[in-house]
Design an enzyme around this catalytic site. Structure first.
Site, PDB file in Angstrom:
ATOM      1  N   CYS A  95      -2.925  41.691  11.380  1.00  0.00           N
ATOM      2  CA  CYS A  95      -2.871  41.648   9.910  1.00  0.00           C
ATOM      3  C   CYS A  95      -2.576  40.236   9.420  1.00  0.00           C
ATOM      4  CB  CYS A  95      -1.818  42.619   9.387  1.00  0.00           C
ATOM      5  SG  CYS A  95      -0.159  42.210   9.938  1.00  0.00           S
ATOM      6  N   CYS A 115       4.651  47.003  11.168  1.00  0.00           N
ATOM      7  CA  CYS A 115       5.379  46.084  10.292  1.00  0.00           C
ATOM      8  C   CYS A 115       6.868  46.065  10.666  1.00  0.00           C
ATOM      9  CB  CYS A 115       5.224  46.503   8.837  1.00  0.00           C
ATOM     10  SG  CYS A 115       3.553  47.001   8.396  1.00  0.00           S
TER      11      CYS A 115
HETATM   12 FE1  FES Z   1       1.111  43.640   8.905  1.00  0.00          FE
HETATM   13 FE2  FES Z   1       2.598  45.063   7.428  1.00  0.00          FE
HETATM   14  S1  FES Z   1       0.446  45.068   7.444  1.00  0.00           S
HETATM   15  S2  FES Z   1       3.202  43.504   8.736  1.00  0.00           S
END
Ligand code: FES
Length: 145
Positions: free
Chosen positions: A33, A103
């Site tokens: 991400c 996360c």
């Molecule tokens: Fe990557 Fe939350 S989407 S840390």
């Protein structure tokens, strides 16, 4: 889809910022991400975490989990802080949606990376702590400019 606690910590994150001359700093990132989290620890001579601050360039769940993680480790010994796993952080937040579990892992990894940094600086070994895989803190010096 988010618990009230997650929303609260996302909207009013605790302990945001940095600690000057921190005892340990850990920066980790998630390649998928692209989110980045940095944790600063201030640890006293009895190995108690006096203060903890964070900076997150990441999603809302990353902000909420790092905020909660800082609250959980402040006042703990480094050994107790090792028990602040992503599971413990998620439980304290009344859960996270499955797609957001990574996360919370970022928060755990950042704390471990900061503890590793502290241990290296002080030439000590912390039981159960492994070298962080994703510490990307080598570049942090340049940031001053
Ligand atoms: Fe990557 Fe939350 S989407 S840390």
């Amino acid at each position: 889809m988010y618990s009230e606690k997650v929303m609260d910590h996302f909207q009013h994150p605790r302990n945001v910022g940095e600690i000057e001359n921190a005892s340990g700093v850990g920066t980790v990132g998630n390649a998928k991400c692209g989110d980045i989290m940095r944790i600063y620890l201030d640890i006293d001579e009895n190995q108690v975490i006096r203060d903890c601050k964070f900076k997150t360039f990441g999603c809302g769940a990353a902000v909420a989990t790092s905020s909660m993680a800082t609250e959980l480790v402040i006042g703990k010994t480094i050994q107790e802080a090792m028990e602040v796993t992503n599971k413990a952080v998620m439980e304290a937040l009344d859960g996270l949606p499955p797609v957001k579990v990574h996360c919370s892992l970022l928060a755990e990894e950042a704390i471990h990376a900061a503890l590793w940094d502290y241990a290296e600086k002080h030439g000590i070994k912390i039981e159960g702590l492994e070298k962080p895989k994703t510490d990307i803190s080598e570049h942090e010096e340049e940031e001053e400019y």
